[in-house]
Design a protein around this motif. Structure first.
Motif, PDB file in Angstrom:
ATOM      1  N   LYS A 155      -1.109   3.911  12.806  1.00 15.84           N
ATOM      2  CA  LYS A 155      -0.671   5.308  12.801  1.00 15.84           C
ATOM      3  C   LYS A 155       0.542   5.503  13.709  1.00 15.84           C
ATOM      4  CE  LYS A 155      -5.117   7.524  11.684  1.00 15.84           C
ATOM      5  NZ  LYS A 155      -6.173   8.441  12.152  1.00 15.84           N
ATOM      6  N   GLN A 156       0.486   4.907  14.894  1.00 17.31           N
ATOM      7  CA  GLN A 156       1.601   5.065  15.824  1.00 17.31           C
ATOM      8  C   GLN A 156       2.863   4.351  15.332  1.00 17.31           C
ATOM      9  OE1 GLN A 156       1.246   5.097  19.985  1.00 17.31           O
ATOM     10  NE2 GLN A 156      -0.942   5.521  20.035  1.00 17.31           N
ATOM     11  N   ILE A 157       2.678   3.196  14.715  1.00 13.21           N
ATOM     12  CA  ILE A 157       3.827   2.482  14.162  1.00 13.21           C
ATOM     13  C   ILE A 157       4.469   3.293  13.049  1.00 13.21           C
ATOM     14  CG2 ILE A 157       4.501   0.455  12.789  1.00 13.21           C
ATOM     15  CD1 ILE A 157       2.485  -1.168  14.435  1.00 13.21           C
ATOM     16  N   CYS A 158       3.649   3.915  12.210  1.00 11.16           N
ATOM     17  CA  CYS A 158       4.175   4.764  11.130  1.00 11.16           C
ATOM     18  C   CYS A 158       4.975   5.934  11.685  1.00 11.16           C
ATOM     19  CB  CYS A 158       3.028   5.271  10.251  1.00 11.16           C
ATOM     20  SG  CYS A 158       2.296   4.014   9.192  1.00 11.16           S
ATOM     21  N   VAL A 159       4.491   6.524  12.764  1.00 12.60           N
ATOM     22  CA  VAL A 159       5.209   7.645  13.392  1.00 12.60           C
ATOM     23  C   VAL A 159       6.583   7.186  13.866  1.00 12.60           C
ATOM     24  CG1 VAL A 159       5.254   9.187  15.387  1.00 12.60           C
ATOM     25  CG2 VAL A 159       3.151   8.937  14.057  1.00 12.60           C
TER      26      VAL A 159
ATOM     27  N   ILE B 131       0.859  -1.186   0.000  1.00 13.02           N
ATOM     28  CA  ILE B 131       0.000   0.000   0.000  1.00 13.02           C
ATOM     29  C   ILE B 131       0.893   1.233   0.000  1.00 13.02           C
ATOM     30  CG2 ILE B 131      -1.874   1.211   1.184  1.00 13.02           C
ATOM     31  CD1 ILE B 131      -2.571  -1.417   2.555  1.00 13.02           C
ATOM     32  N   THR B 132       0.708   2.108  -0.987  1.00 14.44           N
ATOM     33  CA  THR B 132       1.548   3.291  -1.136  1.00 14.44           C
ATOM     34  C   THR B 132       0.679   4.527  -1.324  1.00 14.44           C
ATOM     35  OG1 THR B 132       3.251   1.957  -2.216  1.00 14.44           O
ATOM     36  CG2 THR B 132       3.429   4.340  -2.467  1.00 14.44           C
ATOM     37  N   GLY B 133       1.084   5.623  -0.689  1.00 13.93           N
ATOM     38  CA  GLY B 133       0.362   6.876  -0.868  1.00 13.93           C
ATOM     39  C   GLY B 133       0.617   7.832   0.272  1.00 13.93           C
ATOM     40  N   PRO B 134      -0.028   9.005   0.244  1.00 15.67           N
ATOM     41  CA  PRO B 134       0.068   9.945   1.369  1.00 15.67           C
ATOM     42  C   PRO B 134      -0.497   9.299   2.635  1.00 15.67           C
ATOM     43  CG  PRO B 134      -0.907  10.979  -0.577  1.00 15.67           C
ATOM     44  CD  PRO B 134      -0.859   9.509  -0.852  1.00 15.67           C
ATOM     45  N   THR B 135      -0.097   9.824   3.776  1.00 16.87           N
ATOM     46  CA  THR B 135      -0.510   9.203   5.042  1.00 16.87           C
ATOM     47  C   THR B 135      -2.025   9.055   5.152  1.00 16.87           C
ATOM     48  OG1 THR B 135      -0.327  11.411   6.024  1.00 16.87           O
ATOM     49  CG2 THR B 135       1.504   9.893   6.376  1.00 16.87           C
ATOM     50  N   ASP B 136      -2.783  10.076   4.770  1.00 16.41           N
ATOM     51  CA  ASP B 136      -4.244   9.994   4.877  1.00 16.41           C
ATOM     52  C   ASP B 136      -4.787   8.855   4.025  1.00 16.41           C
ATOM     53  OD1 ASP B 136      -4.299  12.083   6.623  1.00 16.41           O
ATOM     54  OD2 ASP B 136      -5.005  13.585   5.176  1.00 16.41           O
ATOM     55  N   ALA B 137      -4.239   8.699   2.821  1.00 20.02           N
ATOM     56  CA  ALA B 137      -4.696   7.634   1.929  1.00 20.02           C
ATOM     57  C   ALA B 137      -4.342   6.265   2.501  1.00 20.02           C
ATOM     58  CB  ALA B 137      -4.070   7.811   0.548  1.00 20.02           C
ATOM     59  N   ILE B 138      -3.138   6.167   3.071  1.00 17.72           N
ATOM     60  CA  ILE B 138      -2.707   4.900   3.681  1.00 17.72           C
ATOM     61  C   ILE B 138      -3.659   4.491   4.794  1.00 17.72           C
ATOM     62  CG2 ILE B 138      -0.927   3.850   5.144  1.00 17.72           C
ATOM     63  CD1 ILE B 138       0.050   3.911   2.381  1.00 17.72           C
ATOM     64  N   PHE B 139      -3.981   5.422   5.663  1.00 15.88           N
ATOM     65  CA  PHE B 139      -4.831   5.093   6.805  1.00 15.88           C
ATOM     66  C   PHE B 139      -6.258   4.762   6.369  1.00 15.88           C
ATOM     67  CE2 PHE B 139      -1.785   8.090   9.177  1.00 15.88           C
ATOM     68  CZ  PHE B 139      -0.881   7.058   9.354  1.00 15.88           C
ATOM     69  N   LYS B 140      -6.750   5.430   5.316  1.00 11.93           N
ATOM     70  CA  LYS B 140      -8.077   5.099   4.790  1.00 11.93           C
ATOM     71  C   LYS B 140      -8.089   3.680   4.230  1.00 11.93           C
ATOM     72  CE  LYS B 140      -9.573   9.783   3.526  1.00 11.93           C
ATOM     73  NZ  LYS B 140      -9.825  10.712   2.388  1.00 11.93           N
ATOM     74  N   ALA B 141      -7.018   3.327   3.520  1.00 10.83           N
ATOM     75  CA  ALA B 141      -6.929   1.977   2.952  1.00 10.83           C
ATOM     76  C   ALA B 141      -6.894   0.935   4.063  1.00 10.83           C
ATOM     77  CB  ALA B 141      -5.689   1.866   2.065  1.00 10.83           C
ATOM     78  N   PHE B 142      -6.105   1.194   5.111  1.00  8.38           N
ATOM     79  CA  PHE B 142      -6.037   0.272   6.242  1.00  8.38           C
ATOM     80  C   PHE B 142      -7.401   0.128   6.899  1.00  8.38           C
ATOM     81  CE2 PHE B 142      -1.454  -0.023   6.272  1.00  8.38           C
ATOM     82  CZ  PHE B 142      -1.236  -1.214   6.931  1.00  8.38           C
ATOM     83  N   ALA B 143      -8.121   1.240   7.048  1.00  8.66           N
ATOM     84  CA  ALA B 143      -9.444   1.190   7.669  1.00  8.66           C
ATOM     85  C   ALA B 143     -10.391   0.320   6.847  1.00  8.66           C
ATOM     86  CB  ALA B 143     -10.010   2.608   7.801  1.00  8.66           C
ATOM     87  N   MET B 144     -10.344   0.476   5.524  1.00  5.82           N
ATOM     88  CA  MET B 144     -11.232  -0.305   4.662  1.00  5.82           C
ATOM     89  C   MET B 144     -10.902  -1.790   4.722  1.00  5.82           C
ATOM     90  SD  MET B 144     -11.585   2.248   1.366  1.00  5.82           S
ATOM     91  CE  MET B 144     -13.016   1.393   0.678  1.00  5.82           C
ATOM     92  N   ILE B 145      -9.604  -2.110   4.771  1.00  8.87           N
ATOM     93  CA  ILE B 145      -9.192  -3.512   4.873  1.00  8.87           C
ATOM     94  C   ILE B 145      -9.615  -4.100   6.216  1.00  8.87           C
ATOM     95  CG2 ILE B 145      -7.198  -5.057   5.051  1.00  8.87           C
ATOM     96  CD1 ILE B 145      -5.803  -3.230   2.975  1.00  8.87           C
ATOM     97  N   ALA B 146      -9.386  -3.349   7.299  1.00  9.09           N
ATOM     98  CA  ALA B 146      -9.730  -3.843   8.633  1.00  9.09           C
ATOM     99  C   ALA B 146     -11.234  -4.078   8.770  1.00  9.09           C
ATOM    100  CB  ALA B 146      -9.241  -2.859   9.698  1.00  9.09           C
ATOM    101  N   TYR B 147     -12.045  -3.142   8.266  1.00  9.00           N
ATOM    102  CA  TYR B 147     -13.496  -3.300   8.359  1.00  9.00           C
ATOM    103  C   TYR B 147     -13.994  -4.430   7.453  1.00  9.00           C
ATOM    104  CZ  TYR B 147     -14.211   0.756  11.351  1.00  9.00           C
ATOM    105  OH  TYR B 147     -14.203   1.626  12.427  1.00  9.00           O
TER     106      TYR B 147
END
Length: 247
Positions: free
Chosen positions: A160-164, A61-77
């Motif tokens: 998010k915290q791991i990315c930080v 998964i590649t992209g700006p942070t907001d896009a990354i987190f949205k993708a993760f949210a969609m996968i998790a849900y």
């Protein structure tokens, strides 16, 4: 995980790799690729799935942070939805957590764990997710699996915290002597059953035996291949019956 920070540090582009089983990959691809297409369009992230007939696949998964987190949210849900659907046909009373596996360079795992495990403990307590860093590196690589379990919201906060943490590590090491290139993990294809009959090696595909091109006419090579790939020597007599000799 890789990152690229633009001038001014306003936009951060991340690349995060996930390790998934075939069933999980099928879930996010969806019928005719409709699910992954929707995830790409709605998140704005690039989502690529490794090719190959492997029990495990790498999802990048590649992209700006907001896009990354949205993708993760969609996968998790989506995974939570799969769990709920599977429970409708079972007698289980408690819902198991959603689980994702990140693939992280081993050189960055120390910062994620922290001194005496302090950082990973902080992440667990602040997000409510369970985080486990594998002690061993993935085969033929310098990467480790980081397993995250919990509710979709907990997983998103944890990622998010791991990315930080990873970005902090990379900012500190900029200009420092390289510690060696990361060797990425590449899942191996599933081993295919092999039989030997009449001086020819065959692979089993469904109900058919297909001649194996790499071992045509070579019994020694065939048996060496079977030994290394499956741990079982399969030999067939001229009538086609199989004798399986375990060792």
């Amino acid at each position: 995980m890789e990152s690229k920070v633009s001038e001014g540090g306003l936009n951060v582009t991340l690349t995060i790799r996930l390790l998934m089983h075939g069933k999980e990959v099928g879930s996010i691809i969806g019928k005719k690729g409709e699910t992954v297409k929707k995830m790409r369009e709605e998140s704005g992230a690039r989502i690529n799935i490794s090719e190959g007939n492997c029990p495990e696949r790498i999802v990048t998964i590649t992209g700006p942070t907001d896009a990354i987190f949205k993708a993760f949210a969609m996968i998790a849900y989506k995974f939570e939805e799969d769990i709920i659907n599977s429970m409708s046909n079972s007698t289980a009373t408690s819902k198991p957590p959603v689980t994702l596996r990140l693939v992280v360079p081993a050189s960055q795992c120390g910062s994620l764990i922290g001194k005496g495990g302090s950082k990973i403990k902080e992440i667990r307590e602040s997000t409510g997710a369970q985080v486990q860093v594998a002690g061993d590196m993935l085969p033929n690589s310098t990467e480790r699996a980081v397993t995250i379990s919990g509710t979709p919201d907990a997983i998103i906060q944890c990622v998010k915290q791991i990315c930080v943490v990873m970005l902090e590590v990379q900012s500190v090491t900029v200009g420092s002597p390289p510690k060696g290139a990361t060797i990425p993990y590449r899942p191996k294809p599933a081993s295919t059953p092999v039989i030997f009959a009449g001086g020819q090696a065959y692979t089993i595909q469904g109900q058919y035996a297909i001649p194996h091109p790499d071992f045509c006419g070579s019994r020694a090579l065939c048996e060496k291949y079977v030994h290394s790939m499956t741990g079982v020597v399969r030999q067939a007599n001229v009538t086609g019956s199989l004798n399986m000799n375990y060792f």
